[in-house]
Design a protein around this motif. Structure first.
Motif, PDB file in Angstrom:
ATOM      1  N   ILE A  72       0.855  -1.183   0.000  1.00 18.27           N
ATOM      2  CA  ILE A  72       0.000   0.000   0.000  1.00 18.27           C
ATOM      3  C   ILE A  72       0.894   1.238   0.000  1.00 18.27           C
ATOM      4  CG2 ILE A  72      -1.673   1.306   1.376  1.00 18.27           C
ATOM      5  CD1 ILE A  72      -2.780  -1.365   2.334  1.00 18.27           C
ATOM      6  N   PRO A  73       0.617   2.232  -0.839  1.00 19.24           N
ATOM      7  CA  PRO A  73       1.449   3.435  -0.873  1.00 19.24           C
ATOM      8  C   PRO A  73       1.390   4.183   0.453  1.00 19.24           C
ATOM      9  CG  PRO A  73      -0.557   3.751  -2.161  1.00 19.24           C
ATOM     10  CD  PRO A  73      -0.499   2.296  -1.805  1.00 19.24           C
ATOM     11  N   CYS A  74       2.506   4.818   0.783  1.00 17.52           N
ATOM     12  CA  CYS A  74       2.630   5.521   2.056  1.00 17.52           C
ATOM     13  C   CYS A  74       3.074   6.951   1.808  1.00 17.52           C
ATOM     14  CB  CYS A  74       3.639   4.796   2.947  1.00 17.52           C
ATOM     15  SG  CYS A  74       3.797   5.493   4.600  1.00 17.52           S
ATOM     16  N   SER A  75       2.493   7.882   2.553  1.00 18.71           N
ATOM     17  CA  SER A  75       2.909   9.277   2.487  1.00 18.71           C
ATOM     18  C   SER A  75       3.077   9.810   3.901  1.00 18.71           C
ATOM     19  CB  SER A  75       1.886  10.118   1.699  1.00 18.71           C
ATOM     20  OG  SER A  75       0.602  10.012   2.280  1.00 18.71           O
ATOM     21  N   PRO A 102      -1.364   8.157  -4.254  1.00 16.21           N
ATOM     22  CA  PRO A 102      -2.575   7.814  -3.487  1.00 16.21           C
ATOM     23  C   PRO A 102      -2.284   7.864  -1.991  1.00 16.21           C
ATOM     24  CG  PRO A 102      -2.132   6.198  -5.223  1.00 16.21           C
ATOM     25  CD  PRO A 102      -0.927   7.070  -5.125  1.00 16.21           C
ATOM     26  N   ALA A 103      -3.307   8.172  -1.201  1.00 17.65           N
ATOM     27  CA  ALA A 103      -3.108   8.340   0.241  1.00 17.65           C
ATOM     28  C   ALA A 103      -2.670   7.034   0.892  1.00 17.65           C
ATOM     29  CB  ALA A 103      -4.381   8.867   0.881  1.00 17.65           C
ATOM     30  N   GLY A 104      -3.450   5.959   0.753  1.00 14.72           N
ATOM     31  CA  GLY A 104      -3.078   4.675   1.339  1.00 14.72           C
ATOM     32  C   GLY A 104      -2.917   4.760   2.843  1.00 14.72           C
ATOM     33  N   VAL A 105      -1.671   4.869   3.288  1.00 14.77           N
ATOM     34  CA  VAL A 105      -1.340   5.092   4.693  1.00 14.77           C
ATOM     35  C   VAL A 105      -0.619   6.423   4.791  1.00 14.77           C
ATOM     36  CG1 VAL A 105       0.025   4.286   6.662  1.00 14.77           C
ATOM     37  CG2 VAL A 105      -1.214   2.632   5.246  1.00 14.77           C
ATOM     38  N   VAL A 106      -1.077   7.281   5.694  1.00 18.21           N
ATOM     39  CA  VAL A 106      -0.448   8.590   5.886  1.00 18.21           C
ATOM     40  C   VAL A 106       0.056   8.673   7.318  1.00 18.21           C
ATOM     41  CG1 VAL A 106      -0.698  11.090   5.653  1.00 18.21           C
ATOM     42  CG2 VAL A 106      -2.167   9.558   4.301  1.00 18.21           C
ATOM     43  N   VAL A 107       1.359   8.890   7.489  1.00 15.36           N
ATOM     44  CA  VAL A 107       1.951   9.022   8.818  1.00 15.36           C
ATOM     45  C   VAL A 107       2.137  10.493   9.117  1.00 15.36           C
ATOM     46  CG1 VAL A 107       3.911   8.409  10.290  1.00 15.36           C
ATOM     47  CG2 VAL A 107       3.094   6.790   8.565  1.00 15.36           C
ATOM     48  N   VAL A 108       1.598  10.929  10.249  1.00 16.22           N
ATOM     49  CA  VAL A 108       1.597  12.353  10.614  1.00 16.22           C
ATOM     50  C   VAL A 108       2.559  12.573  11.768  1.00 16.22           C
ATOM     51  CG1 VAL A 108       0.172  14.303  11.338  1.00 16.22           C
ATOM     52  CG2 VAL A 108      -0.811  12.508   9.884  1.00 16.22           C
ATOM     53  N   GLY A 166       0.282  -3.008   5.695  1.00 14.93           N
ATOM     54  CA  GLY A 166       0.533  -3.306   4.293  1.00 14.93           C
ATOM     55  C   GLY A 166       1.447  -2.331   3.593  1.00 14.93           C
ATOM     56  N   VAL A 167       2.163  -1.494   4.347  1.00 12.66           N
ATOM     57  CA  VAL A 167       3.038  -0.500   3.732  1.00 12.66           C
ATOM     58  C   VAL A 167       4.172  -1.198   2.983  1.00 12.66           C
ATOM     59  CG1 VAL A 167       4.613   1.394   4.193  1.00 12.66           C
ATOM     60  CG2 VAL A 167       2.483   1.219   5.472  1.00 12.66           C
ATOM     61  N   ARG A 206     -11.880   9.328   5.345  1.00 15.19           N
ATOM     62  CA  ARG A 206     -13.269   9.016   4.997  1.00 15.19           C
ATOM     63  C   ARG A 206     -13.371   8.391   3.606  1.00 15.19           C
ATOM     64  NH1 ARG A 206     -16.680  10.740   8.797  1.00 15.19           N
ATOM     65  NH2 ARG A 206     -15.998  12.415  10.214  1.00 15.19           N
ATOM     66  N   ALA A 207     -12.288   8.533   2.826  1.00 14.13           N
ATOM     67  CA  ALA A 207     -12.254   7.898   1.506  1.00 14.13           C
ATOM     68  C   ALA A 207     -11.585   6.516   1.567  1.00 14.13           C
ATOM     69  CB  ALA A 207     -11.519   8.793   0.512  1.00 14.13           C
ATOM     70  N   GLY A 208     -11.131   6.110   2.776  1.00 11.04           N
ATOM     71  CA  GLY A 208     -10.574   4.768   2.926  1.00 11.04           C
ATOM     72  C   GLY A 208      -9.130   4.700   3.363  1.00 11.04           C
ATOM     73  N   ALA A 209      -8.464   5.828   3.548  1.00 12.06           N
ATOM     74  CA  ALA A 209      -7.061   5.826   3.949  1.00 12.06           C
ATOM     75  C   ALA A 209      -6.915   5.546   5.445  1.00 12.06           C
ATOM     76  CB  ALA A 209      -6.409   7.166   3.614  1.00 12.06           C
ATOM     77  N   THR A 210      -5.703   5.167   5.845  1.00 12.35           N
ATOM     78  CA  THR A 210      -5.354   5.018   7.256  1.00 12.35           C
ATOM     79  C   THR A 210      -4.395   6.135   7.632  1.00 12.35           C
ATOM     80  OG1 THR A 210      -5.609   2.605   7.235  1.00 12.35           O
ATOM     81  CG2 THR A 210      -4.256   3.546   8.990  1.00 12.35           C
ATOM     82  N   VAL A 211      -4.789   6.959   8.581  1.00 11.40           N
ATOM     83  CA  VAL A 211      -3.945   8.052   9.076  1.00 11.40           C
ATOM     84  C   VAL A 211      -3.321   7.600  10.385  1.00 11.40           C
ATOM     85  CG1 VAL A 211      -3.898  10.446   9.866  1.00 11.40           C
ATOM     86  CG2 VAL A 211      -5.391   9.785   7.951  1.00 11.40           C
ATOM     87  N   VAL A 212      -1.999   7.624  10.460  1.00  7.17           N
ATOM     88  CA  VAL A 212      -1.276   7.177  11.649  1.00  7.17           C
ATOM     89  C   VAL A 212      -0.637   8.389  12.316  1.00  7.17           C
ATOM     90  CG1 VAL A 212       0.523   5.667  12.561  1.00  7.17           C
ATOM     91  CG2 VAL A 212      -0.793   4.957  10.546  1.00  7.17           C
ATOM     92  N   LEU A 213      -1.019   8.648  13.553  1.00  5.32           N
ATOM     93  CA  LEU A 213      -0.474   9.775  14.307  1.00  5.32           C
ATOM     94  C   LEU A 213       0.697   9.301  15.156  1.00  5.32           C
ATOM     95  CD1 LEU A 213      -3.883  11.231  15.557  1.00  5.32           C
ATOM     96  CD2 LEU A 213      -2.589  11.938  13.527  1.00  5.32           C
ATOM     97  N   LEU A 214       1.842   9.951  14.993  1.00  9.97           N
ATOM     98  CA  LEU A 214       2.997   9.630  15.822  1.00  9.97           C
ATOM     99  C   LEU A 214       2.762  10.096  17.257  1.00  9.97           C
ATOM    100  CD1 LEU A 214       6.112  10.528  13.623  1.00  9.97           C
ATOM    101  CD2 LEU A 214       5.056   8.293  13.985  1.00  9.97           C
TER     102      LEU A 214
END
Length: 215
Positions: free
Chosen positions: A49-52, A77-83, A214-215, A101-109
């Motif tokens: 899964i793409p990661c940003s 694509p958003a995929g997984v976003v690490v903040v 899945g990153v 809300r479109a299906g991505a996973t946002v991960v907060l450090l």
């Protein structure tokens, strides 16, 4: 004894179990080799899964695990976003929520500045480690021993509420569902217990969490 590394659409499996002289004579080695050959002869079931990332601190964390990530908001694509921990503008927070809300996973450090914008409350707690709140695909391969640090640590932990539930207690990993997506708040910091057993376990925890995403 059995590990997998993913590279793009492929993978490398490292087997340290001494199966070579025992194949066809030892039932465990025979079964293991058979399972490996059957599994590896099939296409990988889950493409990466793409990661940003948002913030330099998030990019640094991902680089420690060899993950090539693009800045959030680019064409990727958003995929997984690490903040990361840096201040996040309101427009970026709205974009993150829309991505979830479109299906991505946002991960907060840990100590992410954007956490409060997602309704996450934290409190300081002195703890000896954590434990799994129950079975969950996010923590596959992780057990309570991986979170037992053998040393006291004071950490900000997530407070469960109507929107957030604990995946690892007390509040070391919390989840909020947003439509088909989700926001994860991970309070296991990589360097809070530098040069200790706790740091080694924190690295293992993050490695498995990112793999399970899945990153």
């Amino acid at each position: 004894p059995l590990m997998e590394a993913r590279f793009g659409k492929g993978s490398v499996t490292l087997c340290q179990v001494d199966v070579t002289p025992r194949y066809r004579t030892d039932p465990v080695s025979t079964a293991l080799v058979g399972n490996l050959l059957r599994s590896l002869s099939q296409p990988h079931p889950t493409p990466a899964i793409p990661c940003s990332y948002v913030g330099a601190s998030a990019r640094t964390v991902l680089a420690r695990f060899g993950i090539a990530a693009a800045a959030f908001g680019t064409e990727a694509p958003a995929g997984v976003v690490v903040v990361g921990t840096e201040p996040v503008e309101a427009t970026a927070v709205r974009a993150l929520e829309e991505a979830a809300r479109a299906g991505a996973t946002v991960v907060l450090l840990p100590r992410a500045d954007a956490a409060s914008a997602f309704g996450l409350q934290v409190r300081e707690e002195r703890l000896f480690g954590g434990r799994l709140a129950g079975p969950d695909p996010l923590v596959a391969g992780i057990h309570d021993g991986d979170l037992y640090w053998k040393a006291w640590a004071t950490l900000p932990v997530a407070v469960a509420g109507p929107d957030w539930r604990e995946v690892v207690t007390p509040g070391l990993l919390a989840l909020r569902t947003l439509g088909p997506g989700r926001v994860l708040a991970c309070q296991v910091a990589l360097d809070d217990q530098a040069r200790t057993r706790g740091q080694v376990k924190a690295v293992r925890f993050w490695n498995l969490l990112l793999a399970n995403l899945g990153v």
